[in-house]
Write a protein that holds these residues in place. Sequence first.
Motif, short mmCIF file in Angstrom:
data_model
loop_
_atom_site.label_atom_id
_atom_site.label_comp_id
_atom_site.label_asym_id
_atom_site.label_seq_id
_atom_site.Cartn_x
_atom_site.Cartn_y
_atom_site.Cartn_z
N ASN A 111 0.97 -1.24 -0.08
CA ASN A 111 0.06 0.01 -0.13
C ASN A 111 0.73 1.32 0.03
O ASN A 111 2.08 1.30 0.72
CB ASN A 111 -0.78 0.23 1.33
CG ASN A 111 -1.88 -0.99 1.15
OD1 ASN A 111 -2.86 -1.18 0.39
ND2 ASN A 111 -1.79 -1.95 2.18
N THR A 112 0.44 2.40 -0.65
CA THR A 112 0.90 3.66 -0.62
C THR A 112 -0.14 4.81 -0.58
O THR A 112 -1.11 4.31 -0.81
CB THR A 112 2.07 3.62 -1.47
OG1 THR A 112 2.87 5.04 -1.34
CG2 THR A 112 1.52 4.10 -3.07
N SER A 114 -1.91 8.00 -2.44
CA SER A 114 -2.19 8.37 -3.80
C SER A 114 -1.17 9.39 -4.09
O SER A 114 -1.08 9.51 -5.59
CB SER A 114 -3.59 8.76 -3.97
OG SER A 114 -3.90 9.93 -3.15
N ASN A 116 2.07 9.41 -3.61
CA ASN A 116 3.47 8.72 -3.92
C ASN A 116 3.58 8.27 -5.18
O ASN A 116 3.62 6.93 -5.25
CB ASN A 116 3.51 7.48 -2.92
CG ASN A 116 5.02 7.15 -2.42
OD1 ASN A 116 5.88 7.44 -3.41
ND2 ASN A 116 5.47 6.50 -1.31
N THR A 117 3.84 9.03 -6.08
CA THR A 117 3.82 8.51 -7.39
C THR A 117 5.25 7.36 -7.51
O THR A 117 5.09 6.44 -8.40
CB THR A 117 3.99 9.80 -8.41
OG1 THR A 117 2.71 10.51 -8.10
CG2 THR A 117 3.86 9.47 -9.72
N THR A 120 4.11 4.25 -6.59
CA THR A 120 3.16 3.80 -7.39
C THR A 120 3.77 3.14 -8.54
O THR A 120 3.29 2.02 -9.16
CB THR A 120 2.16 4.82 -7.66
OG1 THR A 120 1.50 5.18 -6.39
CG2 THR A 120 1.12 4.30 -8.47
N ARG A 121 4.58 3.66 -9.25
CA ARG A 121 5.38 3.43 -10.45
C ARG A 121 6.22 2.26 -10.09
O ARG A 121 6.13 1.01 -11.01
CB ARG A 121 6.28 4.38 -11.10
CG ARG A 121 5.48 5.55 -11.71
CD ARG A 121 6.41 6.47 -12.56
NE ARG A 121 5.80 7.66 -12.98
CZ ARG A 121 6.07 9.02 -12.53
NH1 ARG A 121 7.20 9.14 -11.81
NH2 ARG A 121 5.42 9.86 -13.09
N GLU A 124 3.81 -0.69 -10.03
CA GLU A 124 3.34 -1.15 -11.24
C GLU A 124 4.56 -1.85 -12.00
O GLU A 124 4.39 -2.87 -12.77
CB GLU A 124 3.00 0.23 -12.00
CG GLU A 124 1.73 0.83 -11.60
CD GLU A 124 1.36 2.21 -12.33
OE1 GLU A 124 2.14 2.61 -12.86
OE2 GLU A 124 0.27 2.60 -11.92
N ARG A 130 -3.48 -3.96 -8.38
CA ARG A 130 -4.45 -3.40 -7.21
C ARG A 130 -3.83 -3.55 -5.85
O ARG A 130 -4.64 -4.18 -5.00
CB ARG A 130 -5.65 -3.89 -7.45
CG ARG A 130 -6.44 -3.50 -8.76
CD ARG A 130 -7.95 -3.65 -8.91
NE ARG A 130 -8.21 -3.48 -10.26
CZ ARG A 130 -9.01 -4.21 -10.91
NH1 ARG A 130 -9.38 -5.39 -10.65
NH2 ARG A 130 -9.52 -3.81 -12.22
N GLY A 131 -2.42 -3.35 -5.68
CA GLY A 131 -2.05 -3.66 -4.39
C GLY A 131 -1.59 -5.26 -4.21
O GLY A 131 -1.21 -5.48 -2.88
#
Length: 138
Positions: A111-112, A114, A116-117, A120-121, A124, A130-131
């Motif tokens: 989890n992070t 929203s 924390n780009t 998130t990258r 991905e 989806r986590g």
Amino acid sequence: DALRRIYNKKIVMRHIPFLCGMDDEAWTERRERHRKEFEEGTSWMVEVIDLKSSRVIGGSGFRTVDRHKSEAEWGIVLDDTFQRQGLATEALNLCAAHAFEVLKVKTLSANTTSTNTPMTRFFEKHRFKRGTVHRDDH
């Protein structure tokens, strides 16, 4: 301690500021809770060490380990001077191997925030969906 110095850096903790600048009591309580949860098998946190200098440069592992659901939630905090060098990938790979082979976990989640780009990258890039990342996906 070295890990606390990293957690006290606002640049490092900008996406999880509630963990930055903990007072002595809160920090001691957090570390003691991690040790207890480790002993109980409900979490698995380790310090990340720079092999060249033998310095603690962060922490990584599983904030939660749920053996009944066969899941673990992975996370990492790295000193800003060691970010973007592939160390989070190395930590993820080592932690994932431990989770799958030793802890017998089948699913990893993360989890992070929203905002924390970069993280998130990272998720991905490493096929967290989806986590969640499943053993066959990693």
